[in-house]
Design an enzyme around this catalytic site. Structure first.
Site, mmCIF file in Angstrom:
data_model
loop_
_atom_site.group_PDB
_atom_site.id
_atom_site.type_symbol
_atom_site.label_atom_id
_atom_site.label_comp_id
_atom_site.label_asym_id
_atom_site.label_seq_id
_atom_site.Cartn_x
_atom_site.Cartn_y
_atom_site.Cartn_z
ATOM 1 N N CYS A 1 35.666 27.484 39.466
ATOM 2 C CA CYS A 1 34.275 27.561 39.922
ATOM 3 C C CYS A 1 33.473 26.312 39.558
ATOM 4 O O CYS A 1 32.674 25.814 40.358
ATOM 5 C CB CYS A 1 33.595 28.812 39.367
ATOM 6 S SG CYS A 1 33.624 28.948 37.566
ATOM 7 N N HIS B 1 31.431 32.069 34.290
ATOM 8 C CA HIS B 1 31.253 31.734 35.707
ATOM 9 C C HIS B 1 30.140 30.705 35.855
ATOM 10 O O HIS B 1 29.298 30.524 34.958
ATOM 11 C CB HIS B 1 30.908 32.993 36.507
ATOM 12 C CG HIS B 1 31.059 32.849 37.987
ATOM 13 N ND1 HIS B 1 32.061 32.119 38.578
ATOM 14 C CD2 HIS B 1 30.298 33.337 39.028
ATOM 15 C CE1 HIS B 1 31.948 32.167 39.889
ATOM 16 N NE2 HIS B 1 30.880 32.899 40.187
ATOM 17 N N ASP C 1 27.736 31.014 45.672
ATOM 18 C CA ASP C 1 28.764 31.409 44.708
ATOM 19 C C ASP C 1 30.129 30.928 45.198
ATOM 20 O O ASP C 1 30.531 31.250 46.323
ATOM 21 C CB ASP C 1 28.769 32.933 44.546
ATOM 22 C CG ASP C 1 29.612 33.403 43.361
ATOM 23 O OD1 ASP C 1 30.619 32.728 43.038
ATOM 24 O OD2 ASP C 1 29.273 34.442 42.769
#
Length: 492
Positions: free
Chosen positions: A273, A405, A426
Site C-alpha cells: 500500500c 495501512h 485506497d
C-alpha cells in the site's frame, strides 16, 4: 508416616520429625557408653572424638605405633595379641552395664537402643556419628530444608518462565517479520509468479494469459517502470463534474490536482500500500509544471522494486539513518512495508518540500481525530468564505498512514451541517470500483466507499505527509542533516 532413623519412632510430618530430632536427640546430653564422660547437648562431634581417642577398637594402632589396649594402654605385638589381652584382663568391663542400668545391657545415649555388649554399642554409636550429622537447616536423611527446597523450586520455575517468555518473544518476532515483509520470504517478482501460477491451477487464468503477463512483468521490472495494469485515470475530473451537478448535502468541496489511482496487484497484495500511494502522489506531481525540475529523472511512474531502490538511495545519501537501520538498509528484494518516514525521506531526496505531521492521539470523543480533518481543510483552502462550491486546487494529494495501512487523501467536503468528510483513494480498492466513478450516472452510492467522516477514522494514531513546493540544493542538505535527529511535528 516418617520413621526416625535414630530411634525408630513414627511421626506424621516433617515438622514433627524435626521437633523430635531436636528434643529427643540433639538437646539430650551426649554420654559416652564406655566411661562417665559426657559432652554438651548436641555435641556428637565432641563425643565421637572422645570415643575414638579414649576407647579405640581392640588392636587399634596409633599412627607410627604398636597396637594398644583401649582400657590400660598396654601395647602388643599384634592386634590379635591385644584382643586376647582385653578379653582376659578386661572382660569384666566389656560386660559391665551402662551407668544406671543394672541388667548388664548397654543403652545408646542417642536413641535409647539397648545393646548386648560394648562392641555392638560402639558400632551402633559410630553409625549415628557417621551417617547422621544434624545442623541447622538439615532434615532427615540429609535432604534440603524447606527454605532451600522452595528456593530451588522457585529458581527452576523462573528458569522455565524465562525459556517460555523467550520462545513467545521469538514467535512474536517471527510473526512481525512476516507481517512487515522482513522474513526473507520473497519479493514482488516471486509473489507475482506464485500467485499467477495459483490462478492458473484454480482455473481463473489461462496458461496463455499467464505467459503474457509474466513477459510484461519481466519487461516492467527490467526498465523499472510500472506496467500500468492497476492504474485508473480521470477520477478527479469525474468528481468535479459530479459535484457540479449533484451537490445535495455538500456546502463546498475542495479537490486536489489530478491523481491517478493505483491498486494492489498479485505481486504486492498485503504489503504494497505505501508504494502504491507514492505512485498516486507522483502521478499528481508529474502533472504539475512546478515540479518538472525535481522530477526530470522520474518522468514515468516507477514499479515497486524501483521505488524500493529509490528509498535505499535516499538512505545512502544520509536521510533517516535510524529508519534505514530498522530495515538493515535494504528494501529491494523484500516485501517490507514502508510508512510515513520512508515516504518523507524519498520525497525530500527528490528535492520535494514536504512535511510530516503526527496526530499521535485522538482529539475528539470516542477516539476520533477532528483536528486531522481541520488540518486537511486548512491545507486545501486558504479562504473558505465565498467562491465556487467546487474548488479544484493546485494542491497535491496527501499521504495518510495509520497502523497497518496507508491511503491517499484527494479532497475534503464541507457539509451543509458544517461537518467534514475526507475523500480518500485506497490502494485496496480494485479498478472495477474506481471506474464506476467515471460513469456519467455516478451517484452517492458510487462515492460511499471514498467518503470518510470523522467517526470513520478511529485508529489510535495517524501520520500524514504533504508536499508543498520545491527545495533548493542547500535546503535539501539542511533537511538531510535534520532527518538524522528527526522527529515528526506533533499536533497537540
Amino acid at each position: 508416616m516418617l520413621l526416625c532413623e535414630l530411634c525408630g519412632q513414627a511421626l506424621r510430618t516433617e515438622p514433627e520429625m524435626r521437633r523430635h530430632l531436636r528434643r529427643a536427640h540433639l538437646e539430650r546430653e551426649a554420654r559416652c557408653p564406655l566411661c562417665p564422660f559426657s559432652a554438651a547437648p548436641g555435641g556428637y562431634d565432641e563425643l565421637r572424638d572422645h570415643v575414638e581417642s579414649a576407647h579405640p577398637e581392640p588392636g587399634h594402632v596409633p599412627a607410627g605405633g604398636q597396637p594398644l589396649c583401649p582400657f590400660c594402654g598396654e601395647t602388643g605385638a599384634s592386634a590379635r595379641q591385644v584382643e586376647a589381652h582385653v578379653r582376659s584382663r578386661h572382660g569384666h568391663l566389656l560386660d559391665a552395664p551402662a551407668p544406671g542400668n543394672g541388667q548388664g545391657l548397654y543403652e545408646c545415649p542417642m536413641c535409647d537402643l539397648v545393646c548386648a555388649n560394648s562392641q555392638i554399642l560402639q558400632e551402633h554409636v559410630d553409625l549415628h556419628l557417621e551417617e547422621h550429622r544434624f545442623s541447622e537447616g538439615i532434615t532427615v536423611g540429609g535432604s534440603l530444608s524447606d527454605l532451600e527446597l522452595a528456593q530451588q523450586l522457585q529458581n527452576e520455575e523462573d528458569r522455565q518462565q524465562g525459556l517460555e517468555a523467550a520462545r513467545r518473544e521469538g514467535e512474536e518476532f517471527q510473526k512481525l517479520q512476516i507481517q512487515y515483509g522482513l522474513d526473507s520470504s520473497g519479493d514482488y517478482k516471486q509473489q507475482s509468479l506464485k500467485n499467477m501460477e495459483r490462478e492458473v491451477t484454480r482455473g481463473r487464468m489461462q496458461p496463455s494469459e499467464y505467459h503474457k503477463r509474466k513477459a510484461d512483468m519481466m519487461e516492467s521490472l527490467a526498465f523499472g517502470v510500472d506496467d500500468g495494469k492497476t492504474r485508473t485515470s480521470g477520477i478527479i475530473e469525474a468528481l468535479c463534474r459530479y459535484y457540479q451537478n449533484e451537490i445535495r448535502d455538500v456546502r463546498r468541496v475542495w479537490l486536489s490536482t489530478e491523481v491517478d489511482h493505483f491498486h494492489s496487484s498479485l505481486g504486492d497484495r498485503g504489503w504494497g500500500c505505501g508504494y502504491r500511494n507514492f505512485q498516486m502522489l507522483l502521478s499528481s506531481l508529474l502533472k504539475n509544471g512546478m515540479y518538472n525540475d525535481c522530477l526530470r529523472d522520474n518522468t514515468l511512474i516507477p514499479c515497486i522494486p524501483k521505488i524500493q531502490s529509490m528509498i535505499e538511495d535516499a538512505w545512502k545519501e544520509g536521510f533517516d539513518p535510524q529508519g534505514a537501520s530498522h530495515f538493515s538498509n535494504r528494501l529491494h528484494g523484500t516485501k517490507a512495508w514502508i510508512g510515513a518516514c520512508e515516504m518523507y525521506s524519498l520525497l525530500t531526496s527528490l528535492r520535494l518540500k514536504c512535511q510530516i505531521i503526527d496526530f499521535h492521539k485522538p482529539t475528539g470523543p470516542l477516539g476520533t481525530h477532528p483536528r486531522l480533518f481541520e488540518w486537511v481543510l486548512n491545507y486545501y483552502s486558504s479562504n473558505r468564505e465565498g467562491g465556487t462550491k467546487v474548488v479544484c486546487t493546485p494542491k497535491p494529494p496527501i499521504y495518510m498512514q495509520h497502523q497497518g495501512h496507508s491511503r491517499t487523501i484527494v479532497g475534503i467536503e464541507e457539509r451543509k451541517n458544517r461537518t467534514l468528510c475526507l475523500l480518500i483513494f485506497d490502494p485496496g480498492c480494485p479498478a472495477q470500483e474506481m471506474q464506476k466513478l467515471l460513469k456519467q450516472s455516478s451517484d452517492d452510492t458510487s462515492l460511499k466507499q471514498f467518503r470518510k467522516f470523522v467517526g470513520s477514522l478511529k485508529d489510535k494514531q495517524y501520520q500524514i505527509v504533504a508536499v508543498d513546493g520545491v527545495l533548493s540544493p542547500e535546503e535539501k542538505v539542511a533537511r538531510r542533516q535534520a532527518s538524522q535527529i528527526f522527529t515528526a511535528e506533533r499536533i497537540p
